[in-house]
Design an enzyme around this catalytic site. Structure first.
Site, mmCIF file in Angstrom:
data_model
loop_
_atom_site.group_PDB
_atom_site.id
_atom_site.type_symbol
_atom_site.label_atom_id
_atom_site.label_comp_id
_atom_site.label_asym_id
_atom_site.label_seq_id
_atom_site.Cartn_x
_atom_site.Cartn_y
_atom_site.Cartn_z
ATOM 1 N N ASP A 141 -73.851 -21.598 -2.436
ATOM 2 C CA ASP A 141 -75.165 -21.887 -1.845
ATOM 3 C C ASP A 141 -76.263 -21.555 -2.843
ATOM 4 O O ASP A 141 -76.014 -20.917 -3.874
ATOM 5 C CB ASP A 141 -75.352 -21.079 -0.557
ATOM 6 C CG ASP A 141 -76.451 -21.635 0.346
ATOM 7 O OD1 ASP A 141 -77.052 -22.671 -0.001
ATOM 8 O OD2 ASP A 141 -76.712 -21.016 1.397
ATOM 9 N N LYS A 142 -77.488 -21.998 -2.521
ATOM 10 C CA LYS A 142 -78.666 -21.640 -3.306
ATOM 11 C C LYS A 142 -79.763 -21.175 -2.366
ATOM 12 O O LYS A 142 -79.754 -21.459 -1.165
ATOM 13 C CB LYS A 142 -79.161 -22.814 -4.159
ATOM 14 C CG LYS A 142 -79.549 -24.082 -3.411
ATOM 15 C CD LYS A 142 -80.921 -24.127 -2.773
ATOM 16 C CE LYS A 142 -82.059 -24.094 -3.745
ATOM 17 N NZ LYS A 142 -83.366 -24.337 -3.012
ATOM 18 N N HIS A 143 -80.714 -20.443 -2.938
ATOM 19 C CA HIS A 143 -81.883 -20.021 -2.178
ATOM 20 C C HIS A 143 -83.094 -20.110 -3.082
ATOM 21 O O HIS A 143 -83.036 -19.734 -4.259
ATOM 22 C CB HIS A 143 -81.733 -18.582 -1.667
ATOM 23 C CG HIS A 143 -82.970 -18.090 -0.963
ATOM 24 N ND1 HIS A 143 -83.237 -18.409 0.352
ATOM 25 C CD2 HIS A 143 -84.024 -17.345 -1.400
ATOM 26 C CE1 HIS A 143 -84.399 -17.863 0.693
ATOM 27 N NE2 HIS A 143 -84.888 -17.218 -0.344
ATOM 28 N N SER A 144 -84.189 -20.627 -2.543
ATOM 29 C CA SER A 144 -85.450 -20.680 -3.284
ATOM 30 C C SER A 144 -86.421 -19.682 -2.687
ATOM 31 O O SER A 144 -86.473 -19.505 -1.464
ATOM 32 C CB SER A 144 -86.049 -22.093 -3.217
ATOM 33 O OG SER A 144 -87.361 -22.103 -3.744
ATOM 34 N N THR A 146 -87.072 -26.090 4.559
ATOM 35 C CA THR A 146 -86.016 -27.096 4.477
ATOM 36 C C THR A 146 -85.646 -27.639 5.856
ATOM 37 O O THR A 146 -85.400 -28.838 6.014
ATOM 38 C CB THR A 146 -84.779 -26.497 3.786
ATOM 39 O OG1 THR A 146 -85.135 -26.104 2.465
ATOM 40 C CG2 THR A 146 -83.651 -27.515 3.702
ATOM 41 N N ARG A 189 -92.371 -6.767 10.033
ATOM 42 C CA ARG A 189 -93.021 -6.774 8.716
ATOM 43 C C ARG A 189 -94.198 -7.743 8.693
ATOM 44 O O ARG A 189 -95.229 -7.470 8.074
ATOM 45 C CB ARG A 189 -92.013 -7.175 7.639
ATOM 46 C CG ARG A 189 -90.981 -6.113 7.304
ATOM 47 C CD ARG A 189 -89.862 -6.690 6.466
ATOM 48 N NE ARG A 189 -90.375 -7.289 5.248
ATOM 49 C CZ ARG A 189 -89.802 -8.325 4.624
ATOM 50 N NH1 ARG A 189 -88.715 -8.870 5.132
ATOM 51 N NH2 ARG A 189 -90.318 -8.794 3.523
ATOM 52 N N SER A 239 -83.741 -8.918 3.080
ATOM 53 C CA SER A 239 -83.939 -9.993 4.039
ATOM 54 C C SER A 239 -83.271 -11.281 3.572
ATOM 55 O O SER A 239 -82.514 -11.921 4.313
ATOM 56 C CB SER A 239 -85.436 -10.234 4.256
ATOM 57 O OG SER A 239 -85.655 -11.315 5.134
ATOM 58 N N LYS A 252 -78.994 -12.650 5.138
ATOM 59 C CA LYS A 252 -78.703 -13.938 5.798
ATOM 60 C C LYS A 252 -77.757 -14.779 4.955
ATOM 61 O O LYS A 252 -76.830 -15.416 5.476
ATOM 62 C CB LYS A 252 -80.000 -14.697 6.061
ATOM 63 C CG LYS A 252 -80.931 -14.036 7.056
ATOM 64 C CD LYS A 252 -82.085 -14.917 7.434
ATOM 65 C CE LYS A 252 -83.100 -15.078 6.335
ATOM 66 N NZ LYS A 252 -83.939 -13.910 6.121
ATOM 67 N N LYS A 253 -77.980 -14.828 3.650
ATOM 68 C CA LYS A 253 -77.136 -15.648 2.787
ATOM 69 C C LYS A 253 -75.705 -15.108 2.736
ATOM 70 O O LYS A 253 -74.737 -15.870 2.812
ATOM 71 C CB LYS A 253 -77.727 -15.707 1.373
ATOM 72 C CG LYS A 253 -78.954 -16.612 1.251
ATOM 73 C CD LYS A 253 -78.582 -18.059 1.527
ATOM 74 C CE LYS A 253 -79.751 -19.000 1.446
ATOM 75 N NZ LYS A 253 -79.401 -20.396 1.793
#
Length: 434
Positions: free
Chosen positions: A79-82, A119, A167, A182, A186-187
């Site tokens: 997977d990826k995350h931005s 997304t 937060r 955070s 999740k990832k």
């Protein structure tokens, strides 16, 4: 063990130990601690900070506060995350491209936050698409197509969901430790074997300068790798929108033009950089460059488009969306150009201002309950370094009401700086971390 003891340690500038962080994460998830105690915890972490070991412990504890997926597939789970930008629709291109290269991508994504698009909001601009799949549906789509882009269910990292809400109202969002925990909780709950992080820097990103972006990239990669998930970060430029459109349906249209070979642009370069790292780290290619080449080939030869179409159909969207996407995407009622008031070169673009213009048009949320209009936004935004004549278009506005369009036009003119002399365009891929 109780919240008061843990908060007292933070008040005395001591980092909680692993067992205390595990207890507190579970207490966040099951409601044992109050909102006041959760806010005090977040503020304490902001002031004291966490050690590397404690940051890993908090991340793992938040991940384990809910359901952690396990996969039995005949390929690596990646997977990826931005970290967020404007005109950033990389996930919609990269997920199907990775699937076409032999990876499985169970992408748990989010919605728009501040000036950055989400997304989930983008893919939901396609009629019929549902991103709220239950676990059985999620597994079925990933197994059949190779990728699925969905929202987190209530049982994925519930400690993070609770702490994030606190937060947001306690001015503790920008803690490096809490951001790291955070994102990764999740990832990692998705059961990943490999992760790449696209850390944005520039006017359209949350991180405006390189040292900030480097610090976040280092914190994320160190924590993720220590948590057992092989992770690399790529720092990329966000001093201008990644694609020349901002807005949910408009960005989907850009994605389709890329996937169907009508255009290339910097988004392909970012997908290649990110995907190359993932494929190499997972052992699917010998080296990052070979992985990048494979991603580009999957896009160029239409394999990524085929996977995208399969994913959309499996998630409730039109069966022939790829072949006739313009027919399905919503259109705004008012479409008009924003003209330049001066001649010269585009030397700066305030991406955050452009993103907020889209929000103001109705393409994003001011509060969580706001309904999004998928059709509105900006398209054909000029690029840094472009030479423009007086009266030439800087962008095209897609709006519902004339006064909204006029207000957006003013914002666009203020956000795009025109000067007599050209500037050097920043490098798109700045560095790799981890």
């Amino acid at each position: 063990m109780n919240a008061r003891t843990i908060l007292a340690k933070l008040r005395h500038k001591q980092s909680p130990n692993r067992d205390e962080l595990v207890w507190f994460a579970q207490a966040l998830a099951d409601g044992t601690v109050s909102d006041a105690q959760a806010g005090a915890f977040a503020m304490g972490v902001c002031h004291v900070g966490l050690s590397d070991v404690a940051r890993v412990a908090l991340t793992m504890a938040m991940r384990d506060s809910g359901r952690v997926l396990k996969w039995d597939l005949n390929g690596p789970v990646l997977d990826k995350h931005s970290t967020g930008g404007v005109g950033d629709c990389v996930s919609l291109v990269l997920a199907p491209a990775l699937a076409a290269c032999g990876a499985y991508v169970p992408m748990i994504s989010g919605r728009g936050l501040g000036h950055t698009g989400g997304t989930l909001d983008k893919i939901e601009a396609i009629p019929g698409v549902s991103t709220q799949l239950d676990e059985a549906q999620f597994r079925r789509v990933v197994g059949k197509v190779g990728c699925a882009i969905v929202g987190a269910t209530a049982d994925v990292a519930p400690a993070d969901k609770r702490l994030y809400a606190v937060r947001d109202v306690s001015s503790t969002v920008d803690s490096m430790d809490l951001i790291t925990a955070s994102i990764l909780s999740k990832k990692l709950a998705a059961g990943l074997q490999g992760l790449v992080l696209d850390v944005k820097v520039g006017s359209g990103a949350f991180m405006k300068d390189l040292p900030q972006a480097q610090a976040l990239a280092n914190a994320l990669t160190k924590t993720a790798n220590a948590s057992g998930c092989r992770t690399t970060a790529v720092i990329s430029d966000m001093s201008q929108p990644l694609v020349p459109s901002l807005g949910n349906a408009l960005e989907v249209a850009e994605v389709m033009r890329v996937l169907t070979g009508q255009t290339k642009g910097p988004i392909v370069s970012v997908c290649a950089a990110l995907g190359g790292v993932l494929l190499a780290n997972a052992g699917l290619t010998h080296g990052v460059q070979a992985g990048a080449d494979l991603i580009v080939r999957a896009i160029r030869e239409g394999h990524a488009a085929e996977r995208f179409g399969m994913m959309i159909a499996a998630m409730g969207g039109p069966v022939r969306f790829v072949e006739d996407y313009n027919r399905f995407l919503p259109e705004a009622t008012i479409i008009g150009e924003v003209s330049s008031e001066a001649a010269g070169y585009v030397t700066a673009i305030d991406g955050e201002a452009l993103g907020m213009a889209v929000v103001d048009l109705g393409g994003g949320r001011v509060v969580e309950s706001d309904q999004i209009n998928s059709a509105v936004g900006l398209s054909d935004v000029v690029r840094l370094g472009a030479k423009v004549a007086k009266g030439a278009p800087l962008a095209v506005i897609h709006a519902v009401r004339a006064n909204d369009a006029e207000r957006a036009a003013q914002t666009v003119r203020q956000a795009i700086k025109i000067s007599d002399k050209p500037v050097k365009t920043p490098e798109l891929i700045i560095e790799r971390v981890g």
